[in-house]
Motif scaffolding. Structure first.
Motif, PDB file in Angstrom:
ATOM      1  N   GLY A   1       0.460  -0.749   0.165  1.00  0.00           N
ATOM      2  CA  GLY A   1       0.238  -0.112   0.140  1.00  0.00           C
ATOM      3  C   GLY A   1       1.406   1.211   0.249  1.00  0.00           C
ATOM      4  N   GLY A   2       0.246   2.065  -0.022  1.00  0.00           N
ATOM      5  CA  GLY A   2       0.955   3.747  -0.156  1.00  0.00           C
ATOM      6  C   GLY A   2       1.705   4.443  -1.259  1.00  0.00           C
ATOM      7  N   VAL A   3       1.757   3.039  -2.568  1.00  0.00           N
ATOM      8  CA  VAL A   3       2.292   3.790  -3.551  1.00  0.00           C
ATOM      9  C   VAL A   3       0.899   3.850  -5.016  1.00  0.00           C
ATOM     10  CG1 VAL A   3       4.153   2.745  -5.258  1.00  0.00           C
ATOM     11  CG2 VAL A   3       4.049   2.127  -3.116  1.00  0.00           C
ATOM     12  N   THR A   4       1.013   4.734  -4.543  1.00  0.00           N
ATOM     13  CA  THR A   4      -0.181   4.842  -6.690  1.00  0.00           C
ATOM     14  C   THR A   4      -0.043   3.962  -7.430  1.00  0.00           C
ATOM     15  OG1 THR A   4      -1.238   7.268  -5.374  1.00  0.00           O
ATOM     16  CG2 THR A   4      -1.797   6.676  -7.527  1.00  0.00           C
ATOM     17  N   GLY A   5      -0.749   3.638  -8.246  1.00  0.00           N
ATOM     18  CA  GLY A   5      -0.702   2.643  -9.276  1.00  0.00           C
ATOM     19  C   GLY A   5       0.390   2.057  -9.176  1.00  0.00           C
ATOM     20  N   ALA A   6       0.756   1.309  -7.946  1.00  0.00           N
ATOM     21  CA  ALA A   6       1.309   0.142  -7.959  1.00  0.00           C
ATOM     22  C   ALA A   6       0.866  -1.458  -8.278  1.00  0.00           C
ATOM     23  CB  ALA A   6       2.095  -0.292  -6.864  1.00  0.00           C
ATOM     24  N   ARG A   7       0.519  -2.288  -8.957  1.00  0.00           N
ATOM     25  CA  ARG A   7      -0.071  -3.299  -8.821  1.00  0.00           C
ATOM     26  C   ARG A   7       0.112  -4.579  -7.833  1.00  0.00           C
ATOM     27  NH1 ARG A   7       0.961  -2.842 -14.685  1.00  0.00           N
ATOM     28  NH2 ARG A   7       2.068  -4.907 -14.128  1.00  0.00           N
ATOM     29  N   TRP A   8      -0.095  -4.840  -6.471  1.00  0.00           N
ATOM     30  CA  TRP A   8       0.526  -5.249  -5.934  1.00  0.00           C
ATOM     31  C   TRP A   8       0.181  -6.450  -6.250  1.00  0.00           C
ATOM     32  CZ3 TRP A   8       3.798  -3.178  -2.811  1.00  0.00           C
ATOM     33  CH2 TRP A   8       3.341  -1.291  -2.137  1.00  0.00           C
ATOM     34  N   GLN A   9       0.495  -7.312  -5.853  1.00  0.00           N
ATOM     35  CA  GLN A   9       0.737  -8.716  -5.587  1.00  0.00           C
ATOM     36  C   GLN A   9      -0.460  -9.648  -4.150  1.00  0.00           C
ATOM     37  OE1 GLN A   9       3.285 -10.737  -8.388  1.00  0.00           O
ATOM     38  NE2 GLN A   9       2.293  -9.352  -9.109  1.00  0.00           N
ATOM     39  N   SER A  10      -0.585 -10.707  -5.328  1.00  0.00           N
ATOM     40  CA  SER A  10      -1.815 -11.191  -4.008  1.00  0.00           C
ATOM     41  C   SER A  10      -1.290 -12.767  -3.732  1.00  0.00           C
ATOM     42  CB  SER A  10      -2.663 -11.612  -4.798  1.00  0.00           C
ATOM     43  OG  SER A  10      -2.795 -13.471  -5.649  1.00  0.00           O
ATOM     44  N   ALA A  11      -1.986 -12.673  -2.135  1.00  0.00           N
ATOM     45  CA  ALA A  11      -1.106 -13.649  -1.645  1.00  0.00           C
ATOM     46  C   ALA A  11      -0.547 -14.782  -2.290  1.00  0.00           C
ATOM     47  CB  ALA A  11      -2.065 -14.561  -0.583  1.00  0.00           C
ATOM     48  N   ALA A  12      -1.576 -15.280  -3.591  1.00  0.00           N
ATOM     49  CA  ALA A  12      -1.422 -16.631  -4.217  1.00  0.00           C
ATOM     50  C   ALA A  12      -0.485 -16.254  -5.666  1.00  0.00           C
ATOM     51  CB  ALA A  12      -2.621 -17.181  -4.903  1.00  0.00           C
ATOM     52  N   GLN A  13       0.007 -14.896  -5.445  1.00  0.00           N
ATOM     53  CA  GLN A  13       1.307 -14.133  -6.982  1.00  0.00           C
ATOM     54  C   GLN A  13       2.786 -14.524  -5.929  1.00  0.00           C
ATOM     55  OE1 GLN A  13      -1.148 -10.754  -7.398  1.00  0.00           O
ATOM     56  NE2 GLN A  13      -1.299 -12.031 -10.251  1.00  0.00           N
TER      57      GLN A  13
END
Length: 176
Positions: A23-35
């Protein structure tokens, strides 16, 4: 065709710790737990015959179990553009040796050896286009650490690209 890679799946507690950073980074595509995983070797697209040969060859992989801990965060850049946020691991040596052994197994199946430098990491986010400032995230997490976690299994993953991102499925687990 099968898009494959070989990696280490972090334990659930480590995944939870990593998800808590996101969180806290605009535009980041964060990974899911499964990734969340540590890639030992990207294979790429192969046909069913080659995929089966790789799966069989990995059964002959021999390496002692070892422990890793999280160690800081960092970024990967391409042409001056940051494209990945990651969490590092320590110690480097056992995972580096395992990477080389995986590469040797794949070469025996007819694949070309890996030519890119190996930097063991767990990808946290993919970045593209307009991304918010990264300095706050990097500064806040530079001391990232964890309790050691055991590595006694290597996974063969299949990756399917979707409009929502990659979906990773463990095809086979191999005990070290």
């Amino acid at each position: 065709m099968h898009r494959l890679f070989i990696g280490i799946e972090p334990p659930p507690a480590l995944k939870t710790q990593l998800l808590g950073l996101m969180g806290g980074v605009t535009g980041a595509r964060w990974q899911s737990a499964a990734q969340l995983h540590l890639t030992l070797r990207f294979v790429g697209e192969v046909d069913r015959h080659q995929a089966n040969a790789i799966a069989e060859a990995l059964a002959d992989l021999h390496h002692p179990a070892f422990a890793l801990s999280l160690a800081g965060v960092g970024t990967f850049e391409r042409k001056g553009q940051v494209h990945t946020l990651w969490a590092g691991v320590t110690p480097f040596e056992p995972v580096h040796v395992l990477h080389k052994k995986v590469d040797q197994v794949l070469v025996r199946t007819g694949m070309l050896p890996e030519t890119r430098a190996f930097q063991p990491h767990i990808t946290l986010a993919r970045l593209s286009g307009r991304v918010g400032t990264l300095s706050h995230f990097l500064d806040a997490n530079e001391g990232l650490a964890s309790e050691p976690f055991g590595v006694d299994t290597v996974c063969l993953y299949e990756s399917v690209l979707t409009s929502e991102g990659s979906v990773y499925t463990v095809v086979e687990r191999y005990s070290l």
